[in-house]
Design a protein around this motif. Sequence first.
Motif, PDB file in Angstrom:
ATOM      1  N   ALA A   1      53.062 -50.054  40.166  1.00  0.00           N
ATOM      2  CA  ALA A   1      54.467 -49.652  38.816  1.00  0.00           C
ATOM      3  C   ALA A   1      54.740 -48.808  39.572  1.00  0.00           C
ATOM      4  O   ALA A   1      56.359 -49.444  40.289  1.00  0.00           O
ATOM      5  N   TYR A   2      54.701 -48.299  40.428  1.00  0.00           N
ATOM      6  CA  TYR A   2      55.627 -47.537  42.174  1.00  0.00           C
ATOM      7  C   TYR A   2      56.329 -48.089  42.871  1.00  0.00           C
ATOM      8  O   TYR A   2      57.464 -48.253  42.927  1.00  0.00           O
ATOM      9  N   SER A   3      55.793 -49.105  43.538  1.00  0.00           N
ATOM     10  CA  SER A   3      55.885 -49.945  44.714  1.00  0.00           C
ATOM     11  C   SER A   3      57.277 -51.109  43.229  1.00  0.00           C
ATOM     12  O   SER A   3      58.081 -51.157  44.632  1.00  0.00           O
TER      13      SER A   3
ATOM     14  N   VAL B   1      61.536 -42.582  38.689  1.00  0.00           N
ATOM     15  CA  VAL B   1      61.388 -40.671  38.332  1.00  0.00           C
ATOM     16  C   VAL B   1      60.374 -40.909  37.015  1.00  0.00           C
ATOM     17  O   VAL B   1      59.365 -39.540  37.743  1.00  0.00           O
ATOM     18  N   TYR B   2      60.645 -41.149  36.165  1.00  0.00           N
ATOM     19  CA  TYR B   2      58.629 -41.280  35.222  1.00  0.00           C
ATOM     20  C   TYR B   2      57.951 -41.362  35.551  1.00  0.00           C
ATOM     21  O   TYR B   2      56.778 -40.553  35.399  1.00  0.00           O
TER      22      TYR B   2
ATOM     23  N   PHE C   1      65.634 -34.470  42.527  1.00  0.00           N
ATOM     24  CA  PHE C   1      66.205 -35.380  41.285  1.00  0.00           C
ATOM     25  C   PHE C   1      67.206 -35.259  40.794  1.00  0.00           C
ATOM     26  O   PHE C   1      68.210 -35.690  40.323  1.00  0.00           O
ATOM     27  N   ILE C   2      66.722 -33.709  40.484  1.00  0.00           N
ATOM     28  CA  ILE C   2      68.575 -32.721  39.665  1.00  0.00           C
ATOM     29  C   ILE C   2      69.970 -33.664  40.759  1.00  0.00           C
ATOM     30  O   ILE C   2      70.501 -33.583  39.608  1.00  0.00           O
ATOM     31  N   LEU C   3      69.406 -32.913  41.433  1.00  0.00           N
ATOM     32  CA  LEU C   3      71.177 -32.933  42.867  1.00  0.00           C
ATOM     33  C   LEU C   3      71.220 -34.726  42.303  1.00  0.00           C
ATOM     34  O   LEU C   3      72.327 -35.614  42.455  1.00  0.00           O
TER      35      LEU C   3
END
Length: 142
Positions: free
Chosen positions: A4-6, A73-74, A84-86
Motif C-alpha cells: 500500500a505504501y508503494s 502519512v496514514y 509532516f507538520i512542516l
Amino acid sequence: MWDAYSWAKSLHIISVISWMAGIFYLPRLFVYHSGAETGSQMSETFKVMERRLLKAIMNPAMMASWIFGLWTVYILDAYHDLWFILKVSLVICMTAYHMVLSGHVKRFAVDQNKKSERYFRIINEIPTLLMIAIVFIVIFKP
C-alpha cells in the motif's frame, strides 16, 4: 507484490508532478494574457486555456495530491512528526496559492484583470520556493 505504501507514494508523486506543472504554467499564461487586448481572439484563447488547465488538470491533481499524501502519512503514522507538520503547513500555502490563481482565472474570464504582467512574473516564483522547502523537509525530515 506492491504494498500500500508503494502505491500511495507513487500516486502521490504523480499527482504532485501534475499539480506543479499546472501551478508553474498557469501564471505564465497570465503573463501573456495580461498583454492581450480585451476581446481579441488571443484573449479568448487564453481564457479557454486557463479554464481547461485549472479545471481538467490542476484541480484534480491538487485533490489527488492531498488524498494520496494523506494516505501515505496514514500508512507511516507520521501525523505528529515535525517533518509532516512542516510539510502540510507549506502544502496549505501551496493550496492557498492555487486558490489565488483560481481567482485570477475567474477575473480574466470576465475581463476584470487588474494585475500587470510584472505581477504575474513575480508571483510565479512563489511555488518554486514552496516546492524547494517541501522537498528538503521530506528528504531530510527535521
